[in-house]
Design a protein around this motif. Structure first.
Motif, PDB file in Angstrom:
ATOM      1  N   ASP A 274      -8.263  -8.688 -22.916  1.00 43.52           N
ATOM      2  CA  ASP A 274      -7.166  -7.712 -23.063  1.00 43.52           C
ATOM      3  C   ASP A 274      -7.597  -6.274 -22.797  1.00 43.52           C
ATOM      4  OD1 ASP A 274      -5.076  -9.539 -23.632  1.00 43.52           O
ATOM      5  OD2 ASP A 274      -5.931  -9.829 -25.634  1.00 43.52           O
ATOM      6  N   LYS A 275      -8.507  -6.123 -21.864  1.00 39.95           N
ATOM      7  CA  LYS A 275      -8.942  -4.783 -21.476  1.00 39.95           C
ATOM      8  C   LYS A 275      -7.876  -4.124 -20.605  1.00 39.95           C
ATOM      9  CE  LYS A 275     -13.890  -4.761 -21.848  1.00 39.95           C
ATOM     10  NZ  LYS A 275     -14.204  -6.029 -22.540  1.00 39.95           N
ATOM     11  N   LYS A 276      -8.130  -2.856 -20.276  1.00 39.67           N
ATOM     12  CA  LYS A 276      -7.158  -2.128 -19.452  1.00 39.67           C
ATOM     13  C   LYS A 276      -7.406  -2.407 -17.968  1.00 39.67           C
ATOM     14  CE  LYS A 276      -6.746   2.352 -20.251  1.00 39.67           C
ATOM     15  NZ  LYS A 276      -7.009   3.578 -21.030  1.00 39.67           N
ATOM     16  N   LEU A 277      -6.320  -2.523 -17.224  1.00 43.92           N
ATOM     17  CA  LEU A 277      -6.424  -2.684 -15.774  1.00 43.92           C
ATOM     18  C   LEU A 277      -6.852  -1.357 -15.164  1.00 43.92           C
ATOM     19  CD1 LEU A 277      -5.795  -4.332 -13.150  1.00 43.92           C
ATOM     20  CD2 LEU A 277      -3.495  -3.395 -13.266  1.00 43.92           C
ATOM     21  N   LYS A 278      -7.763  -1.428 -14.186  1.00 45.91           N
ATOM     22  CA  LYS A 278      -8.178  -0.187 -13.528  1.00 45.91           C
ATOM     23  C   LYS A 278      -7.767  -0.136 -12.060  1.00 45.91           C
ATOM     24  CE  LYS A 278     -12.160   2.852 -13.024  1.00 45.91           C
ATOM     25  NZ  LYS A 278     -13.571   3.006 -13.410  1.00 45.91           N
ATOM     26  N   ALA A 279      -7.915  -1.238 -11.353  1.00 45.90           N
ATOM     27  CA  ALA A 279      -7.623  -1.224  -9.913  1.00 45.90           C
ATOM     28  C   ALA A 279      -7.338  -2.637  -9.426  1.00 45.90           C
ATOM     29  CB  ALA A 279      -8.824  -0.651  -9.154  1.00 45.90           C
ATOM     30  N   VAL A 280      -6.538  -2.727  -8.366  1.00 48.85           N
ATOM     31  CA  VAL A 280      -6.244  -4.027  -7.754  1.00 48.85           C
ATOM     32  C   VAL A 280      -6.320  -3.912  -6.241  1.00 48.85           C
ATOM     33  CG1 VAL A 280      -4.656  -5.986  -7.626  1.00 48.85           C
ATOM     34  CG2 VAL A 280      -4.469  -4.382  -9.528  1.00 48.85           C
ATOM     35  N   ILE A 281      -7.063  -4.800  -5.632  1.00 41.49           N
ATOM     36  CA  ILE A 281      -7.037  -4.924  -4.176  1.00 41.49           C
ATOM     37  C   ILE A 281      -6.010  -6.016  -3.888  1.00 41.49           C
ATOM     38  CG2 ILE A 281      -8.362  -5.594  -2.135  1.00 41.49           C
ATOM     39  CD1 ILE A 281     -10.842  -4.452  -3.554  1.00 41.49           C
ATOM     40  N   PRO A 282      -4.916  -5.684  -3.174  1.00 42.74           N
ATOM     41  CA  PRO A 282      -3.788  -6.624  -3.143  1.00 42.74           C
ATOM     42  C   PRO A 282      -3.899  -7.792  -2.168  1.00 42.74           C
ATOM     43  CG  PRO A 282      -3.194  -4.618  -1.985  1.00 42.74           C
ATOM     44  CD  PRO A 282      -4.564  -4.399  -2.537  1.00 42.74           C
ATOM     45  N   GLY A 283      -4.666  -7.653  -1.066  1.00 42.39           N
ATOM     46  CA  GLY A 283      -4.574  -8.730  -0.076  1.00 42.39           C
ATOM     47  C   GLY A 283      -5.841  -8.976   0.704  1.00 42.39           C
ATOM     48  N   GLY A 284      -6.966  -9.064   0.010  1.00 40.34           N
ATOM     49  CA  GLY A 284      -8.247  -9.203   0.698  1.00 40.34           C
ATOM     50  C   GLY A 284      -8.920  -7.845   0.789  1.00 40.34           C
ATOM     51  N   SER A 285     -10.258  -7.862   0.948  1.00 44.76           N
ATOM     52  CA  SER A 285     -11.051  -6.637   0.781  1.00 44.76           C
ATOM     53  C   SER A 285     -10.690  -5.493   1.713  1.00 44.76           C
ATOM     54  CB  SER A 285     -12.526  -6.975   0.963  1.00 44.76           C
ATOM     55  OG  SER A 285     -12.728  -7.489   2.264  1.00 44.76           O
ATOM     56  N   SER A 286     -10.032  -5.783   2.828  1.00 44.85           N
ATOM     57  CA  SER A 286      -9.746  -4.670   3.747  1.00 44.85           C
ATOM     58  C   SER A 286      -8.422  -3.975   3.453  1.00 44.85           C
ATOM     59  CB  SER A 286      -9.796  -5.147   5.204  1.00 44.85           C
ATOM     60  OG  SER A 286      -8.998  -6.284   5.372  1.00 44.85           O
ATOM     61  N   THR A 287      -7.703  -4.425   2.437  1.00 38.61           N
ATOM     62  CA  THR A 287      -6.430  -3.770   2.119  1.00 38.61           C
ATOM     63  C   THR A 287      -6.661  -2.669   1.086  1.00 38.61           C
ATOM     64  OG1 THR A 287      -5.896  -5.401   0.395  1.00 38.61           O
ATOM     65  CG2 THR A 287      -5.115  -5.863   2.613  1.00 38.61           C
ATOM     66  N   LYS A 291      -3.637   1.474  -7.788  1.00 38.08           N
ATOM     67  CA  LYS A 291      -3.875   1.869  -9.179  1.00 38.08           C
ATOM     68  C   LYS A 291      -2.854   1.151 -10.069  1.00 38.08           C
ATOM     69  CE  LYS A 291      -5.407   6.213  -9.934  1.00 38.08           C
ATOM     70  NZ  LYS A 291      -5.549   7.672  -9.806  1.00 38.08           N
ATOM     71  N   PRO A 292      -3.108   1.121 -11.383  1.00 41.65           N
ATOM     72  CA  PRO A 292      -2.221   0.379 -12.291  1.00 41.65           C
ATOM     73  C   PRO A 292      -0.752   0.809 -12.212  1.00 41.65           C
ATOM     74  CG  PRO A 292      -4.236   0.991 -13.423  1.00 41.65           C
ATOM     75  CD  PRO A 292      -4.293   1.650 -12.076  1.00 41.65           C
ATOM     76  N   ASP A 293      -0.486   2.084 -11.884  1.00 39.64           N
ATOM     77  CA  ASP A 293       0.928   2.503 -11.830  1.00 39.64           C
ATOM     78  C   ASP A 293       1.624   2.046 -10.546  1.00 39.64           C
ATOM     79  OD1 ASP A 293      -0.209   4.154  -9.974  1.00 39.64           O
ATOM     80  OD2 ASP A 293       0.322   6.047 -10.947  1.00 39.64           O
ATOM     81  N   GLN A 294       0.918   1.263  -9.709  1.00 43.64           N
ATOM     82  CA  GLN A 294       1.534   0.788  -8.457  1.00 43.64           C
ATOM     83  C   GLN A 294       1.809  -0.716  -8.464  1.00 43.64           C
ATOM     84  OE1 GLN A 294      -1.719   2.535  -5.976  1.00 43.64           O
ATOM     85  NE2 GLN A 294      -0.046   3.361  -4.751  1.00 43.64           N
ATOM     86  N   ILE A 295       1.566  -1.374  -9.609  1.00 44.20           N
ATOM     87  CA  ILE A 295       1.631  -2.840  -9.578  1.00 44.20           C
ATOM     88  C   ILE A 295       3.038  -3.411  -9.756  1.00 44.20           C
ATOM     89  CG2 ILE A 295      -0.786  -3.115 -10.285  1.00 44.20           C
ATOM     90  CD1 ILE A 295       0.307  -4.023 -13.040  1.00 44.20           C
ATOM     91  N   ASP A 296       4.039  -2.543  -9.789  1.00 45.01           N
ATOM     92  CA  ASP A 296       5.396  -3.090  -9.801  1.00 45.01           C
ATOM     93  C   ASP A 296       5.863  -3.441  -8.396  1.00 45.01           C
ATOM     94  OD1 ASP A 296       6.119  -3.195 -12.581  1.00 45.01           O
ATOM     95  OD2 ASP A 296       5.865  -1.024 -12.558  1.00 45.01           O
ATOM     96  N   GLY A 315      -5.165 -12.453  -0.982  1.00 50.18           N
ATOM     97  CA  GLY A 315      -6.343 -12.471  -1.863  1.00 50.18           C
ATOM     98  C   GLY A 315      -6.337 -11.247  -2.760  1.00 50.18           C
ATOM     99  N   ILE A 316      -6.003 -11.455  -4.030  1.00 50.33           N
ATOM    100  CA  ILE A 316      -5.850 -10.336  -4.975  1.00 50.33           C
ATOM    101  C   ILE A 316      -7.120 -10.215  -5.820  1.00 50.33           C
ATOM    102  CG2 ILE A 316      -4.500  -9.487  -6.940  1.00 50.33           C
ATOM    103  CD1 ILE A 316      -2.153 -11.238  -5.826  1.00 50.33           C
ATOM    104  N   ILE A 317      -7.758  -9.039  -5.772  1.00 50.17           N
ATOM    105  CA  ILE A 317      -8.973  -8.828  -6.574  1.00 50.17           C
ATOM    106  C   ILE A 317      -8.659  -7.837  -7.684  1.00 50.17           C
ATOM    107  CG2 ILE A 317     -11.421  -8.203  -6.538  1.00 50.17           C
ATOM    108  CD1 ILE A 317     -11.429  -8.741  -3.513  1.00 50.17           C
ATOM    109  N   VAL A 318      -8.782  -8.285  -8.920  1.00 45.78           N
ATOM    110  CA  VAL A 318      -8.397  -7.477 -10.074  1.00 45.78           C
ATOM    111  C   VAL A 318      -9.635  -6.916 -10.760  1.00 45.78           C
ATOM    112  CG1 VAL A 318      -7.189  -7.507 -12.297  1.00 45.78           C
ATOM    113  CG2 VAL A 318      -6.344  -8.921 -10.393  1.00 45.78           C
ATOM    114  N   MET A 319      -9.600  -5.596 -11.043  1.00 49.15           N
ATOM    115  CA  MET A 319     -10.750  -4.953 -11.688  1.00 49.15           C
ATOM    116  C   MET A 319     -10.321  -4.268 -12.974  1.00 49.15           C
ATOM    117  SD  MET A 319     -12.487  -3.421  -8.234  1.00 49.15           S
ATOM    118  CE  MET A 319     -11.062  -3.526  -7.173  1.00 49.15           C
ATOM    119  N   ASP A 320     -11.057  -4.526 -14.066  1.00 46.23           N
ATOM    120  CA  ASP A 320     -10.691  -3.908 -15.332  1.00 46.23           C
ATOM    121  C   ASP A 320     -11.448  -2.598 -15.526  1.00 46.23           C
ATOM    122  OD1 ASP A 320     -13.223  -4.375 -16.369  1.00 46.23           O
ATOM    123  OD2 ASP A 320     -12.629  -6.141 -17.526  1.00 46.23           O
ATOM    124  N   GLU A 321     -11.243  -1.974 -16.707  1.00 44.40           N
ATOM    125  CA  GLU A 321     -11.774  -0.636 -16.971  1.00 44.40           C
ATOM    126  C   GLU A 321     -13.301  -0.556 -16.984  1.00 44.40           C
ATOM    127  OE1 GLU A 321     -10.757   0.492 -21.047  1.00 44.40           O
ATOM    128  OE2 GLU A 321     -10.357  -1.602 -21.480  1.00 44.40           O
TER     129      GLU A 321
END
Lengths: 426, 171
Positions: A274-287, A291-296, A315-321
């Motif tokens: 239950d840590k805080k989300l920090k960043a998401v790569i939405p579709g594989g490493s080249s995308t 930031k968390p305020d863009q995940i809607d 390919g979604i890569i999720v990174m926490d705080e």
């Protein structure tokens, strides 16, 4: 619960065997397609708007339509099973658990644009998917789905597995063609496009595994059904591979347009610990990273493009705080530097240069002006290379810096990484 | 054995498989990469003599084969240990602890990534994304994927390799 299409058969015992596939109406779409005119098959797939699942999202039917009807050179289909974009792990599951869907879709594609041979270019490390595809091809050949005069239609086609040997860039269609011809994976200048001059000089279509596996369903159930699963320009379901810091990483089939927030928090159970989300790569490493305020954002080709990122391969890569953004960017840059084929100077020289600077910033030896220097190198790579691999490094690196600039600056000012290594989960 | 002294002695089934591969393509040279795989699967690596054999078989200049072999990371120009461990440290794997696992392996084996243990048993390599990110961290052990790795699983893999080697030595 949303409808499962590509993964519907995954959990059945022996799902990879021909008898299981036929029991589930396998090769019915092929029979249907063979009873139609080839151009009617192309039109039907065009009407569905099925977009390429490899990352670019180009409509498959339109691609098939580019192939000249009359050609002195033999035409070819290349099935792109090179799956090397970091964060992406979907085609591997299709090949292992439902290889006949790939074969049926490929035969239909060959019939639609008039190819009599196809090669399934599977990345070299995927030994099990290669074995599964080989045995499925053998079954299909014995059952008369491949070979001369298939199912008494008068149409001849054969399909072979062609293994790669460890080169990310061979997922790019013209590099794949070069590699399929027995050469180093160095992309070709376009035009001419593969649809005109491709494999062995003949008109060639390169389609992703997931795209082709969808084709039999589109034939069986029609374009309207397909569009209804998602939206008008983004029809169907999509395989999403979620990795990184979520409670339940893995492969999920969801409707196109499912909001990213829902995928992370509902489907994957949220962030581990239950840590805080920090960043998401939405579709594989080249995308470009979000930031968390863009995940809607809705996960489809157009919505991601609308917020300055890309849908890519799912390919979604999720990174926490706990994740250092400089370290993440440096790791990706190292990958692109390793994978540059060396053909174009901006990519060959630029990607290792970026990797070197990012690594020194992470190591506490960053210099004033380093960020501007990296952004300048990115600008000099992007758009200045034969293939999109240069962009594939420049885009995410630029996004990491612009989205998390304060963190990069802090590294340079304090002369150390304020966060540290990626922590071990055990 | 030095590379120069290496004599290519392929199994008959390897030669047969390469002949069969050539028939799949309109031009023999397209069979190059699959043929190199067959030869490497047989020999365990890619000595110069093996590249020459493939070149002659496909009617290609030798330099064409050297160029391809050196381009693709999977072709081993150096003889590896009896077992090859290839650990992915790309982003998804590293987020799940792959860098720590790599260090753990280096410590246990007493080598750096890219090296082979002194007894010639194990080669450890750090590799790029293996397309198994949802089950990270991942490592290939002698061509097979091992997923969702932890230090405990790594221990089990290493003792399993030890048992196998003992078994073959006794047998």
């Amino acid at each position: 619960m949303a409808e499962k299409v590509l993964t519907a058969r995954f959990e059945k015992l022996g799902s990879h065997r021909l008898e299981s596939y036929e029991r589930d109406h396998g090769y019915k779409a092929l029979k249907q397609a063979l009873s139609m005119k080839p151009e009617e098959v192309v039109e039907l797939v065009k009407a569905s708007g099925l977009r390429g699942r490899g990352g670019a999202g180009f409509p498959a039917g339109v691609k098939w339509g580019f192939v000249p009807k009359e050609s002195e050179q033999p035409k070819y289909l290349c099935v792109n099973a090179d799956e090397g974009e970091p964060g992406t792990f979907k085609d591997r599951y299709i090949m292992v658990l439902d290889p006949h869907a790939v074969i049926e879709g490929s035969i239909i594609a060959c019939y639609a644009f008039g190819a009599h041979a196809a090669y399934i270019y599977v990345r070299g490390e995927f030994k099990k998917p290669q074995r599964r595809m080989e045995s499925a091809l053998l079954e299909a050949r014995r059952a008369g789905y491949l070979g001369k005069n298939i199912l008494g239609s008068g149409f001849d086609v054969d399909i072979w597995v062609h293994p790669g040997a460890g080169s990310y860039i061979c997922g790019e269609e013209t590099a794949l063609i070069e590699s399929n011809e027995g050469k180093r994976g160095m992309p070709r200048l376009k035009p001419p496009f593969p649809a005109i001059v491709g494999l062995f000089g003949g008109p060639t279509v390169v389609n992703n595994v997931e795209t082709l596996a969808y084709v039999p369903h589109v034939i069986n159930r029609g374009p309207e059904w397909f569009i209804g699963l998602g939206s008008e320009k983004n029809g169907g379901t999509k395989l999403f591979g979620v990795s990184g810091h979520v409670k339940k990483p893995g492969l999920y089939e969801l409707p196109m347009g499912t909001p990213l927030r829902e995928i992370i928090y509902a489907v994957c159970g949220g962030i581990r610990g239950d840590k805080k989300l920090k960043a998401v790569i939405p579709g594989g490493s080249s995308t470009p990273v979000l930031k968390p305020d863009q995940i809607d954002v809705n996960m489809d080709f157009d919505s991601l493009a609308g917020i300055g990122s890309m849908f890519g391969s799912g390919g979604i890569i999720v990174m926490d705080e706990t994740t250092c953004m400089v370290r993440a960017a440096a790791r990706l840059a190292k990958f692109y530097a390793h994978e540059s084929c060396g053909q174009c100077t901006p990519c060959r020289e630029g990607t290792p240069w970026i990797a070197k600077i990012l690594s020194r910033i992470e190591g506490g030896h960053g210099r004033e002006g380093d960020l501007e220097l990296i952004l300048d190198i990115c600008d000099n790579i992007q758009g200045n290379t034969v293939c999109p691999a240069g962009d594939a490094c420049a885009m995410p690196v630029r996004a990491f810096i612009l989205q998390f600039r304060t963190e990069f600056e802090e590294h340079i000012e304090k002369k150390k990484c304020p966060i540290g290594r990626f922590p071990a989960p055990w | 054995m030095s590379e120069a002294a290496f004599k290519v002695n392929l199994k008959p089934e390897t030669v047969k498989a390469v002949d069969e591969l050539i028939g799949r393509y309109p031009v023999a040279e397209a069979a190059l990469i699959p043929a190199l795989h067959k030869v490497q699967d047989d020999l365990g690596w890619m000595p110069a003599a093996a590249m020459d054999w493939v070149a002659d078989k496909l009617g290609l200049p030798r330099v064409r084969v050297y160029g391809v072999t050196s381009y693709y990371t999977m072709f081993r120009r150096k003889k590896p240990g009896r077992h090859c461990l290839e650990i992915c440290t790309n982003l998804s794997c590293s987020l799940m602890g792959a860098e720590h696992l790599r260090d753990y392996l280096c410590e246990k084996l007493g080598i750096k990534a890219g090296e082979t243990t002194g007894d010639g048993r194990i080669t450890l390599e750090e590799v790029e994304c293996l397309g198994s990110c949802g089950t990270a961290p991942v490592m290939i052990v002698d061509d097979e994927y091992h997923e969702n790795l932890t230090p405990k699983k790594v221990d089990a893999i290493l003792s399993d390799l030890e048992l196998r080697d003992k078994g073959s030595a006794d047998g």
